[in-house]
Design a protein around this motif. Structure first.
Motif, PDB file in Angstrom:
ATOM      1  N   ASP A 145       0.828  -1.192   0.000  1.00 64.12           N
ATOM      2  CA  ASP A 145       0.000   0.000   0.000  1.00 64.12           C
ATOM      3  C   ASP A 145       0.871   1.254   0.000  1.00 64.12           C
ATOM      4  OD1 ASP A 145       0.968  -0.066   2.620  1.00 64.12           O
ATOM      5  OD2 ASP A 145      -0.891  -0.904   3.397  1.00 64.12           O
ATOM      6  N   PHE A 146       0.226   2.401  -0.173  1.00 64.80           N
ATOM      7  CA  PHE A 146       0.991   3.640  -0.230  1.00 64.80           C
ATOM      8  C   PHE A 146       0.184   4.833   0.270  1.00 64.80           C
ATOM      9  CE2 PHE A 146      -1.494   4.223  -4.024  1.00 64.80           C
ATOM     10  CZ  PHE A 146      -1.631   5.600  -4.135  1.00 64.80           C
ATOM     11  N   ILE A 147       0.930   5.850   0.668  1.00 60.08           N
ATOM     12  CA  ILE A 147       0.404   7.190   0.910  1.00 60.08           C
ATOM     13  C   ILE A 147       1.370   8.143   0.216  1.00 60.08           C
ATOM     14  CG2 ILE A 147       0.042   9.029   2.618  1.00 60.08           C
ATOM     15  CD1 ILE A 147      -0.710   6.819   4.627  1.00 60.08           C
ATOM     16  N   HIS A 148       0.822   9.066  -0.558  1.00 59.27           N
ATOM     17  CA  HIS A 148       1.635  10.125  -1.159  1.00 59.27           C
ATOM     18  C   HIS A 148       0.986  11.453  -0.787  1.00 59.27           C
ATOM     19  CE1 HIS A 148       4.347  12.253  -3.770  1.00 59.27           C
ATOM     20  NE2 HIS A 148       3.302  12.918  -4.230  1.00 59.27           N
ATOM     21  N   ILE A 149       1.782  12.348  -0.221  1.00 56.91           N
ATOM     22  CA  ILE A 149       1.280  13.648   0.208  1.00 56.91           C
ATOM     23  C   ILE A 149       1.943  14.731  -0.637  1.00 56.91           C
ATOM     24  CG2 ILE A 149       1.072  15.271   2.132  1.00 56.91           C
ATOM     25  CD1 ILE A 149       1.388  12.748   3.978  1.00 56.91           C
ATOM     26  N   THR A 150       1.122  15.533  -1.286  1.00 55.56           N
ATOM     27  CA  THR A 150       1.602  16.671  -2.052  1.00 55.56           C
ATOM     28  C   THR A 150       1.228  17.937  -1.292  1.00 55.56           C
ATOM     29  OG1 THR A 150       1.229  15.471  -4.118  1.00 55.56           O
ATOM     30  CG2 THR A 150       1.504  17.867  -4.272  1.00 55.56           C
ATOM     31  N   LEU A 151       2.206  18.780  -1.066  1.00 53.34           N
ATOM     32  CA  LEU A 151       1.994  20.044  -0.367  1.00 53.34           C
ATOM     33  C   LEU A 151       2.257  21.164  -1.369  1.00 53.34           C
ATOM     34  CD1 LEU A 151       4.032  18.818   2.661  1.00 53.34           C
ATOM     35  CD2 LEU A 151       1.557  19.129   2.654  1.00 53.34           C
ATOM     36  N   LYS A 152       1.196  21.771  -1.869  1.00 51.33           N
ATOM     37  CA  LYS A 152       1.311  22.832  -2.864  1.00 51.33           C
ATOM     38  C   LYS A 152       1.321  24.174  -2.146  1.00 51.33           C
ATOM     39  CE  LYS A 152      -0.868  20.311  -6.614  1.00 51.33           C
ATOM     40  NZ  LYS A 152      -1.855  20.380  -7.692  1.00 51.33           N
TER      41      LYS A 152
END
Length: 115
Positions: free
Chosen positions: A59-66
């Motif tokens: 599984d995965f989590i990807h966090i993008t902080l714009k």
């Protein structure tokens, strides 16, 4: 600003509370003290179809902080450390956690606030 966008593999919703994950990411952005808390927007989207490497069922989590431009590399690292510190215990069993900070181009960003 910022926009905190969490993408995650859909089965994770059966292992961790996604609303809690969003709250922790949001708290991490607040903890960084780089933004006015009222301007932080956080949300999550599940990925029904995904692959992580060659491992079956990973599984995965990807966090993008714009964020708006102008923050130093050190400030961006600080932001990611704050978010990671907040989510660490909740996400200890997640196979892959990635994060990135992206600068939004001012000339390509629109914002309208309605009272």
């Amino acid at each position: 600003m910022p926009h905190c966008i969490v993408e995650y593999s859909a089965p994770l919703a059966q292992q961790i509370a996604i609303d809690n994950l969003v709250e922790l990411v949001h708290r991490g952005a607040i903890e960084s003290e780089l933004f006015e808390p009222a301007s932080i927007k956080s949300r999550a989207y599940s990925a029904e179809h995904y692959r992580v490497g060659e491992a079956e069922g990973a599984d995965f989590i990807h966090i993008t902080l714009k964020i708006m431009p102008g923050r130093t590399g050190e400030q961006k690292q600080h932001l990611m450390r704050c978010v990671d510190r907040q989510i660490a215990s909740l996400c200890a069993s997640v196979s892959s956690i990635t994060m990135e900070v992206l600068d939004i181009e001012r000339e390509h960003y629109f914002k309208r606030l309605n009272d």
